[in-house]
Design a protein around this motif. Structure first.
Motif, short mmCIF file in Angstrom:
data_model
loop_
_atom_site.label_atom_id
_atom_site.label_comp_id
_atom_site.label_asym_id
_atom_site.label_seq_id
_atom_site.Cartn_x
_atom_site.Cartn_y
_atom_site.Cartn_z
N ALA A 250 0.82 -1.21 0.00
CA ALA A 250 0.00 0.00 0.00
C ALA A 250 0.86 1.26 0.00
O ALA A 250 0.50 2.28 -0.61
N MET A 251 2.01 1.22 0.67
CA MET A 251 2.88 2.38 0.71
C MET A 251 3.58 2.56 -0.64
O MET A 251 3.80 3.70 -1.09
N ASP A 252 3.95 1.47 -1.30
CA ASP A 252 4.49 1.58 -2.66
C ASP A 252 3.48 2.24 -3.59
O ASP A 252 3.85 3.06 -4.45
N THR A 253 2.22 1.92 -3.42
CA THR A 253 1.17 2.51 -4.25
C THR A 253 1.04 4.00 -3.99
O THR A 253 0.88 4.80 -4.92
N THR A 257 1.79 7.07 -6.85
CA THR A 257 0.91 8.20 -7.18
C THR A 257 1.61 9.52 -6.93
O THR A 257 1.56 10.44 -7.77
N ALA A 258 2.28 9.66 -5.81
CA ALA A 258 2.95 10.91 -5.47
C ALA A 258 4.03 11.26 -6.49
O ALA A 258 4.27 12.45 -6.77
N LEU A 259 4.69 10.25 -7.06
CA LEU A 259 5.82 10.47 -7.95
C LEU A 259 5.45 10.30 -9.43
O LEU A 259 6.32 10.08 -10.27
N ALA A 260 4.17 10.44 -9.75
CA ALA A 260 3.74 10.36 -11.14
C ALA A 260 4.39 11.49 -11.95
O ALA A 260 4.52 12.62 -11.48
#
Length: 315
Positions: A250-253, A257-260
């Motif tokens: 979940a943290m990888d996800t 998103t944050a680093l898109a």
């Protein structure tokens, strides 16, 4: 500039706390109110440059308007002639700020990655400060470990709004050398392209910050700032779990998103980032429990996250 000077007749300069391309920050003593302060002084060689003087003044005005516990506060501003300078030399401006006694995240990360709980708690504090500044129309543009202080009681203070943009300033790009070279490891792709930064640009930098707290390294590293900037634009970030097995999917996800690359694919607000982060920490999907207070800065944690095997620090 010596550390025995007195500015404005009341601020005794002591040790140098830090310095950058534009200014030097001293530990200071306010002899009138008998308290410790941080005094940021524009470099003497830049005092003649109207651009740097304007930027320095804008920083003071910007921070003075941001009254939030997670943002360092401004107490006073002034100008002082340097002893021994010529009469025609301009005075040197200074900003008197709240002194934060604790270390920066950069200092803490020198010891290695932080505990998972500590990383998320710090990130929640940063996002709370960014939510407030973004609502005020202020984009920090330089979120990185050196600009996040940790107070003795574990609170967060975001500092250094020296290159912040206010109100969508169309000239606020990252094409200036000091902005690019100083922040390459945390630079959003749009700023590499010289585009105007917005709130989502800060959230990308905050994603880089979270990645480093969890793993002990930024998502992209290289031999020089240009190589790192190239990766921000053209390469996908590695999963944080590749460097630390305890980081849950979940943290990888969240980090993905944050680093898109495209800011439209990122979190669209600091609040959304914070809510999703809190849900990932508790193993819930957003919307499973609408009774929670999304603005709460107290983060519950999953019991399995109490691991210290890959961190030299405890929460």
């Amino acid at each position: 500039m010596g550390t025995d000077r007195v500015l404005g007749g009341r601020y005794e300069l002591r040790d140098v706390l830090g310095q950058g391309g534009m200014a030097v920050v001293h530990l200071g003593r306010d002899v009138l109110l008998e308290r410790w302060v941080a005094v940021k002084v524009l470099r003497r060689d830049l005092a003649r440059d109207p651009l740097f003087r304007s930027r320095f003044r804008r920083e003071a005005q910007t921070v003075a308007g941001l009254n939030h516990p997670g943002i360092v506060s401004v107490h006073d501003v002034g100008e002082e002639h340097v002893a021994g300078s010529r009469a025609d030399e301009p005075s040197v401006p200074f900003i008197v700020m709240e002194y934060v006694a604790g270390p920066s995240l950069r200092d803490l990360l020198r010891e290695g990655p932080l505990a998972l709980e500590e990383s998320i708690r710090n990130q929640v504090g940063v996002l709370s400060a960014l939510e407030f500044s973004h609502h005020a129309g202020v984009v920090h543009r330089d979120i990185k470990p050196a600009n996040v202080m940790v107070t003795p009681d574990g609170g967060i203070k975001v500092v250094d709004f020296g290159i912040a943009s206010v109100g969508g300033d169309p000239g606020a790009t990252a094409t200036e050398a000091h902005a690019f070279l100083g922040t390459a490891q945390y630079l959003p792709p749009e700023q590499v392209h010289g585009e105007v930064a917005d709130a989502r640009s800060d959230l990308y930098s905050a994603g880089c910050l979270l990645f480093e707290m969890l793993t002990g390294r930024p998502p992209f590293v290289g031999d020089d700032p240009v190589a790192v900037a190239y990766q921000h634009v053209h390469q996908d970030p590695p999963p944080a779990s590749d460097y630390r097995s305890e980081v849950p999917p979940a943290m990888d996800t969240v980090l993905l998103t944050a680093l898109a690359k495209d800011r439209n694919d990122r979190f669209q607000s600091a609040r959304s980032f914070r809510e999703t982060l809190r849900s990932a920490a508790t193993g819930r999907h957003r919307g499973d429990d609408d009774s929670g207070d999304a603005s709460c800065d107290v983060l519950p944690f999953h019991p399995s996250w109490h691991s210290t095997t890959t961190s030299t620090r405890s929460a």
